[in-house]
Design an enzyme around this catalytic site. Structure first.
Site, PDB file in Angstrom:
ATOM      1  CE1 TYR A   1      -5.957  -6.128  -3.221  1.00  0.00           C
ATOM      2  CE2 TYR A   1      -3.863  -7.166  -2.676  1.00  0.00           C
ATOM      3  CZ  TYR A   1      -4.697  -6.063  -2.670  1.00  0.00           C
ATOM      4  OH  TYR A   1      -4.254  -4.884  -2.114  1.00  0.00           O
TER       5      TYR A   1
ATOM      6  CE1 TYR B   1       0.152  -7.351  -1.412  1.00  0.00           C
ATOM      7  CE2 TYR B   1      -1.781  -6.743  -0.128  1.00  0.00           C
ATOM      8  CZ  TYR B   1      -0.903  -6.492  -1.153  1.00  0.00           C
ATOM      9  OH  TYR B   1      -1.070  -5.364  -1.927  1.00  0.00           O
TER      10      TYR B   1
ATOM     11  NE  ARG C   1       2.571  -2.391   0.310  1.00  0.00           N
ATOM     12  CZ  ARG C   1       1.636  -1.525  -0.066  1.00  0.00           C
ATOM     13  NH1 ARG C   1       0.820  -1.794  -1.043  1.00  0.00           N
ATOM     14  NH2 ARG C   1       1.519  -0.346   0.527  1.00  0.00           N
TER      15      ARG C   1
ATOM     16  CG  HIS D   1      -2.721  -1.734   1.445  1.00  0.00           C
ATOM     17  ND1 HIS D   1      -1.960  -2.861   1.659  1.00  0.00           N
ATOM     18  CD2 HIS D   1      -3.049  -1.771   0.123  1.00  0.00           C
ATOM     19  CE1 HIS D   1      -1.822  -3.538   0.539  1.00  0.00           C
ATOM     20  NE2 HIS D   1      -2.485  -2.906  -0.420  1.00  0.00           N
TER      21      HIS D   1
ATOM     22  CG  HIS E   1      -5.254  -0.474  -3.369  1.00  0.00           C
ATOM     23  ND1 HIS E   1      -4.027  -0.105  -3.867  1.00  0.00           N
ATOM     24  CD2 HIS E   1      -5.081  -1.711  -2.855  1.00  0.00           C
ATOM     25  CE1 HIS E   1      -3.155  -1.093  -3.669  1.00  0.00           C
ATOM     26  NE2 HIS E   1      -3.767  -2.081  -3.063  1.00  0.00           N
TER      27      HIS E   1
HETATM   28 FE   LIG Z   1      -2.658  -3.813  -2.306  1.00  0.00          FE
END
Ligand SMILES: [Fe+2]
Lengths: 217, 249
Positions: free
Chosen positions: B115, B154, B164, B167, B169
Site C-alpha cells: 500500500y 500481502y 490477505r 482484495h 476495499h
Molecule cells: Fe487491505
C-alpha cells in the site's frame, strides 16, 4: 380482476428474484485513509488535493459556528490512531441537504456531512461546523439537537453509528425521545459532549465501563 | 388517510440490518477486534429523517480519471505495473432497485501487495505510477466501473502466518446515511479466501460468496484488459406487497 391478480403475482415473482441480502461488511482496515482521506494518507495532489468532507462550512453558511473536538479510544483506553470519523447533521433550521428531505429546502451552503481521520498520534479529531436545528423523531416529537456519527477502522467489523448531543442543551436533552429510550443515566452521558471554552468535547469509547451507546438504525 | 400515512411511514424505513449476516463485533481469530468491539448490543431505533437522508456528491466533484487506478496517479503517458483488470457491476438495494447517482470509493494494494501508506512497511516495492485509490458515481442503472491492476496478496501481523487474499476495499454511501457501508471485494478462485481470518469474521458461506467477484469473459476487452463482475447490495427500504401496489412498482 384476475388480470390484476396475475400481474401482481408476476411482479412479486420478479421482486423475489431480484431480492438479495445486504452485502456483508468487512473492516476498513489500517489503510482506510488511502480511499477516504487520500491527501491525509500522503497521496499528494490526489483528487485536487482536498479530501472530501474536510471542510464543512464557508462564509455563506448560516448558523452558529461550533468546534467539536474529540477522541476515540478502545476498551483499554488506547487511542484509535488509524480510524475515520464521519458526521451527518441537519442545518441551522433542522433540515437535511438531500432530495429526500421533504420538510423544506436546506441551506445550500451547508452539505451537512464531514469526514476526518483520527490523529495518528493521539486518536483525536476536530470538526468545524454549525449547531444543528431540531429534527422530529419518527413519532413526530422533537429531538434535542444532535449530530449523527459513524466510525470505521481496523478491528471494527461493521461501521458504528452513534449520536452526539450538546452539553448546554440540558432542557432539550431531558425531553429527547432517543435519550429517554436509553433510560440509564450513565449510558446517556456517553452521548453528551461537554461544553468547553473552545466548543464541545466528545469522547467515544469503543468498549469498557464507559462504552459509548451505539445504534442499530 | 390512515393507509397513506402507513404507506409513507413504511416506505421511509430501512429493513433492519441482519447482524448474523454481517460479521459480529468480536471475532477471536481477528485480533484487532479484541478491544475495538462494543460489548453492548446496539440500541434499536426507528429510522429518523437523518437516517433516510444522506450526503449528495455531484458529478462535478468527480474527475474523468478518478475511477481509473491504471493512470490516475501515473506520470503522463505511464501506467501502473501489474495485471490490467476492470471491475464492474450494479449497486442495488435489497429490493432489487438500482441505486443511481451515489458515490463509491475504492482503495487497494499494488500488484506486489504493497500500500502507498506510511504504516505499510512490507518489503514489496512501491510502484511510482500507482496510488491505489479511486472513486466513481453510479449511473442511472446503478452501474459502476473501475480500472486497475489486480492487487497482490500481502502478509499481516495477526499472531501467525496470515496473508490477505487479493482484495479491493469499497466504501459505499447509498441514498440514506443508514445505508453507509465499507466492505471488501475478493477474486474468484483465490485459495487465500478460505484461510483469511478477516473473511472468516463472516459466518455464513453465502454471505462470503456475495463478496467474491467473478471473472467475466464477455466484458473482457481483447488484447487489452480482463473484466471481473462485482454486484453490491445496500439496505432496502421496508416494503410490503400492499405498499408495492400503492406505489405501482
Ligand atoms: Fe487491505
Amino acid at each position: 380482476m384476475l388480470d390484476t391478480v396475475r400481474k401482481s403475482i408476476g411482479r412479486q415473482l420478479t421482486l423475489t428474484a431480484l431480492k438479495s441480502k445486504e452485502s456483508p461488511s468487512q473492516t476498513a482496515g489500517p489503510y482506510v485513509h488511502i480511499g477516504c482521506v487520500p491527501t491525509f494518507a500522503g497521496l499528494e495532489g490526489m483528487f485536487g488535493g482536498v479530501d472530501l468532507g474536510s471542510r464543512m462550512i464557508n462564509k455563506n453558511t448560516r448558523g452558529e459556528r461550533i468546534t467539536i473536538t474529540g477522541q476515540v479510544v478502545d476498551g483499554i483506553g488506547v487511542p484509535l490512531k488509524d480510524g475515520i470519523v464521519e458526521i451527518w447533521q441537519a442545518d441551522h433550521a433542522g433540515l437535511f441537504n438531500c432530495s429526500r428531505e421533504s420538510r423544506g429546502r436546506a441551506d445550500p451552503y451547508f452539505m451537512g456531512w464531514g469526514r476526518q481521520p483520527t490523529d495518528r498520534n493521539n486518536g483525536s479529531f476536530t470538526f468545524e461546523t454549525i449547531r444543528p436545528g431540531q429534527v422530529p423523531y419518527s413519532d413526530g416529537r422533537l429531538q434535542a439537537p444532535h449530530i449523527q456519527f459513524w466510525i470505521a477502522a481496523r478491528g471494527i467489523n461493521l461501521g458504528l453509528h452513534t449520536r452526539m448531543y450538546f452539553g448546554d442543551e440540558e432542557r432539550a436533552n431531558q425531553d429527547d425521545p432517543v435519550l429517554s429510550l436509553i433510560g440509564d443515566e450513565h449510558r446517556i452521558q456517553t452521548l453528551i459532549a461537554a461544553k468547553t471554552p473552545r466548543g464541545f468535547q466528545f469522547k467515544i469509547h469503543l468498549q469498557g465501563d464507559q462504552e459509548t451507546v451505539f445504534f442499530d438504525i | 388517510m390512515g393507509v397513506t400515512k402507513y404507506n409513507l411511514h413504511c416506505q421511509s424505513r430501512y429493513i433492519r440490518r441482519d447482524r448474523d449476516w454481517h460479521p459480529p463485533p468480536l471475532a477471536p481469530r481477528y485480533l484487532s477486534t479484541t478491544y475495538r468491539s462494543p460489548r453492548h448490543r446496539p440500541v434499536t431505533l426507528d429510522s429518523t429523517v437523518a437516517d433516510i437522508t444522506g450526503p449528495v456528491f455531484g458529478h462535478d466533484k468527480i474527475g474523468p480519471n478518478d475511477h481509473d487506478l491504471l493512470i490516475n496517479y501515473a506520470k503522463p503517458g505511464k501506467s501502473a505495473v501489474g495485471e490490467r483488470i476492470m471491475v464492474h457491476g450494479r449497486l442495488r438495494d435489497e429490493n432489487g432497485r438500482a441505486i443511481s447517482g451515489v458515490l463509491i470509493e475504492f482503495w487497494q494494494a499494488n500488484a506486489g501487495g504493497r500500500y502507498r501508506h506510511i504504516a505499510d512497511t512490507y518489503k514489496a516495492p512501491l510502484d511510482e505510477n500507482f496510488g491505489g485509490c479511486g472513486r466513481t458515481i453510479t449511473d442511472e442503472d446503478g452501474a459502476y466501473m473501475l480500472r486497475t491492476v489486480k492487487p497482490g496478496p500481502y502478509p499481516w501481523p495477526n499472531g501467525g502466518n496470515d496473508w490477505r487474499p487479493s482484495h479491493i476495499h469499497f466504501s459505499l454511501f447509498g441514498e440514506g446515511f443508514a445505508q453507509r457501508l465499507i466492505t471488501q471485494m475478493y477474486f474468484e478462485g483465490d485459495p487465500l479466501i478460505e484461510l483469511c481470518p478477516i473473511v472468516a469474521t463472516i459466518r455464513d458461506k453465502k454471505a462470503i460468496d456475495q463478496l467474491i467477484s467473478r471473472y467475466d469473459p464477455q466484458s473482457t476487452v481483447p488484447m487489452d484488459i480482463r473484466a471481473y463482475r462485482f454486484d453490491i447490495t445496500l439496505r432496502g427500504r421496508c416494503s410490503t406487497p400492499f405498499e408495492n401496489r400503492l406505489e405501482g412498482n
